[in-house]
Design a protein around this motif. Structure first.
Motif: not given
Length: 211
Positions: A11-16, A205-211
């Protein structure tokens, strides 16, 4: 088996979602665990065809498909969202049967029989004539699940199914998901509740936010 290869979403520059690869065997339970912002709900919305992936390949039993481009009467993944999204002006029976009637073009006899069978399976038979405002959170969740199952999806997915539930209802949800597994239903469960996820998961599956 549901397979996902090279799934990306920004979303925009944020890769989720970044280069996600998953193999989900038929009849198994995948839990996706992580905090808000990790892309869990976005992942479900892509599978349901409500969001478009930037890239990625989806196959079911070896046949490629695009969640966004499925015909109305086709449904690979049925999603039970956290807010249930029930129609407040329709009874439980009408909520369950609306899509089979309008999208699948089922006859009244067929969709009625299906709704009654699902209601019995999920323990909501006595609620078929009730309206959403009369239901508890746990009851609404079962109605939302029956509605998703009424479209005959190949995979069932849940967005935070234990959110805001007390321990007794949490246990009921766990038992319900494991009961569906015994029936061979493939399921994906998105949750922040690691203990719950470990109790039901074949794969986690464990996920972490991409900063």
């Amino acid at each position: 088996m549901l397979q996902i290869k090279g799934l990306n979403k920004s979303f925009g520059k944020k890769q989720v979602i970044n280069q996600l690869d998953l193999d989900i065997p038929t009849g198994s339970i995948l839990t996706v665990v992580g905090p808000s912002g990790g892309g869990k709900t976005t992942f479900l919305r892509i599978l349901a065809g409500l969001e478009t992936a930037d890239s990625g390949v989806f196959t079911l039993d070896g046949q490629a498909f695009s969640p966004k481009d499925l015909k109305e009467h086709e449904q690979v993944v049925g999603v039970v969202f956290q807010d249930f999204q029930l129609f407040p002006h329709l009874s439980v029976f009408e909520n369950i049967t609306l899509a089979p009637k309008l999208v699948l073009k089922e006859t009244k006899e067929v969709y009625t029989r299906k709704a009654e069978a699902l209601a019995e399976q999920l323990g909501i038979t006595e609620l078929l004539n009730s309206y959403p405002y009369q239901l508890s959170g746990g009851q609404k969740q079962r109605v939302a699940l029956a509605r998703a199952m009424a479209m005959d999806p190949k995979v069932l997915a849940y967005d935070e199914p234990t959110s805001a539930l007390d321990p007794a209802l949490r246990q009921q949800v766990e038992e319900m998901i494991l009961s569906l597994k015994k029936q061979g239903v493939t399921q994906i469960v998105v949750t922040h509740d690691l203990a719950f996820a470990k109790n039901i998961a074949d794969n986690l599956l464990e996920v972490v936010p991409n900063n």
